[in-house]
Design a protein around this motif. Structure first.
Motif, short mmCIF file in Angstrom:
data_model
loop_
_atom_site.label_atom_id
_atom_site.label_comp_id
_atom_site.label_asym_id
_atom_site.label_seq_id
_atom_site.Cartn_x
_atom_site.Cartn_y
_atom_site.Cartn_z
N ARG A 181 0.84 -1.21 0.00
CA ARG A 181 0.00 0.00 0.00
C ARG A 181 0.87 1.26 0.00
O ARG A 181 1.89 1.33 0.68
N ARG A 182 0.44 2.23 -0.79
CA ARG A 182 1.11 3.53 -0.81
C ARG A 182 0.12 4.61 -0.36
O ARG A 182 -1.10 4.45 -0.45
N LEU B 32 7.92 9.34 8.32
CA LEU B 32 7.03 8.18 8.19
C LEU B 32 7.24 7.43 6.89
O LEU B 32 6.64 6.38 6.67
N ARG B 33 8.08 7.96 6.01
CA ARG B 33 8.26 7.38 4.67
C ARG B 33 9.32 6.29 4.66
O ARG B 33 10.41 6.46 5.20
N ALA B 34 9.00 5.18 4.00
CA ALA B 34 10.00 4.14 3.79
C ALA B 34 10.97 4.58 2.69
O ALA B 34 10.57 5.27 1.75
N GLU C 14 11.71 1.64 -7.39
CA GLU C 14 11.00 2.91 -7.23
C GLU C 14 11.86 4.08 -7.68
O GLU C 14 11.38 5.01 -8.33
N ARG C 15 13.13 4.04 -7.32
CA ARG C 15 14.04 5.11 -7.74
C ARG C 15 14.18 5.12 -9.26
O ARG C 15 14.18 6.19 -9.89
N ALA C 16 14.28 3.95 -9.86
CA ALA C 16 14.44 3.88 -11.32
C ALA C 16 13.24 4.47 -12.05
O ALA C 16 13.40 5.06 -13.13
N LYS C 17 12.04 4.31 -11.49
CA LYS C 17 10.84 4.85 -12.13
C LYS C 17 10.85 6.37 -12.18
O LYS C 17 10.14 6.97 -13.00
N MET D 177 4.09 7.33 -1.34
CA MET D 177 5.16 6.70 -0.55
C MET D 177 4.61 5.49 0.17
O MET D 177 3.42 5.37 0.42
N ARG D 178 5.51 4.57 0.51
CA ARG D 178 5.18 3.48 1.42
C ARG D 178 5.54 3.92 2.85
O ARG D 178 6.39 4.79 3.04
N LEU D 179 4.89 3.33 3.81
CA LEU D 179 5.18 3.66 5.20
C LEU D 179 6.40 2.90 5.69
O LEU D 179 6.63 1.74 5.33
#
Length: 228
Positions: A3-4, A128-130, A136-139, A64-66
């Motif tokens: 979940r994001r 709070l962000r993972a 994810e960085r590549a996107k 973001m993910r938690l």
């Protein structure tokens, strides 16, 4: 994908701007239901399928993910605390503009308070962000960013923050250059006909996304009543 969550600004339910945005994107983030496109603009479905996933919004804290150990309730509490302490921000009038290859609504004259609000939202929810995964960085296409953009991406999980922030409400996906002017004209006409009026930010909204599906409204958090 787990979940994001994202912190967005969404127009007040039932206002002309909200109705316009829902109809252009063909999606209602509050209900999760499809919405009919404006009369004569049915072809929009072919040019904003990507934007439809996110709904009609302006990003204040990117998806973001938690972080491990952080719960959804923790996120709501943090966002509510931010909202309660914040005064409204008058945006003024919006206009349809080309931002690179896509079209969006942007403020005619962004006030300084707008950038400050966005910066506060980024910083307040950052604990709070993972961290970004490699995928994810590549996107975010770091190879297309300048050194400062890559630094912002690596530190904050998103390159368009702080001095790189630009308030916008996406209306289309990337458009081929021959189609851009025509869609710009048609959307500007539709927006003018929708009841264009000055805009004030008086709430922030948490949205959630599961497994790459469309974002849904989780909570609308009004700004502190003590500020008028």
């Amino acid at each position: 994908m787990t979940r994001r969550y994202a912190l967005y600004w969404l127009p007040t339910p039932g206002c002309p701007l909200e109705a316009f945005g829902r109809s252009v994107l063909g999606y209602d983030t509050a209900s999760g239901e499809a919405v009919a496109h404006p009369a004569g603009l049915g072809e929009l479905a072919a040019v904003n399928a990507g934007a439809r996933v996110y709904g009609f919004h302006a990003t204040l804290k990117a998806p973001m993910r938690l972080a491990p150990g952080v719960t959804e309730a923790d996120l709501v509490v943090a966002a509510r605390g931010l909202a309660t302490a914040h005064p409204p921000v008058a945006l003024g009038l919006l206009r349809v503009a080309a931002l690179g290859r896509f079209l969006a609504l942007v403020p005619e004259a962004p006030p300084p308070e707008l950038g400050l609000l966005a910066a506060e939202c980024v910083a307040a929810l950052e604990p709070l962000r993972a961290p970004l995964t490699e995928s994810e960085r590549a996107k975010r296409r770091p190879e297309r960013l300048d050194p400062r953009g890559r630094a912002l991406l690596d530190r904050w999980g998103y390159p368009h923050v702080f001095e790189a922030f630009r308030f916008h409400m996406t209306l289309t996906d990337a458009l081929p250059e021959p189609d851009r002017d025509g869609w710009h004209r048609r959307l500007a006409e539709a927006y003018a006909a929708s009841g264009r009026e000055p805009v004030t930010i008086d709430a922030i909204c948490l949205l959630t996304q599961d497994a790459g599906g469309p974002f849904r409204l989780l909570a609308r958090l009004p700004f502190g009543a003590s500020h008028g």
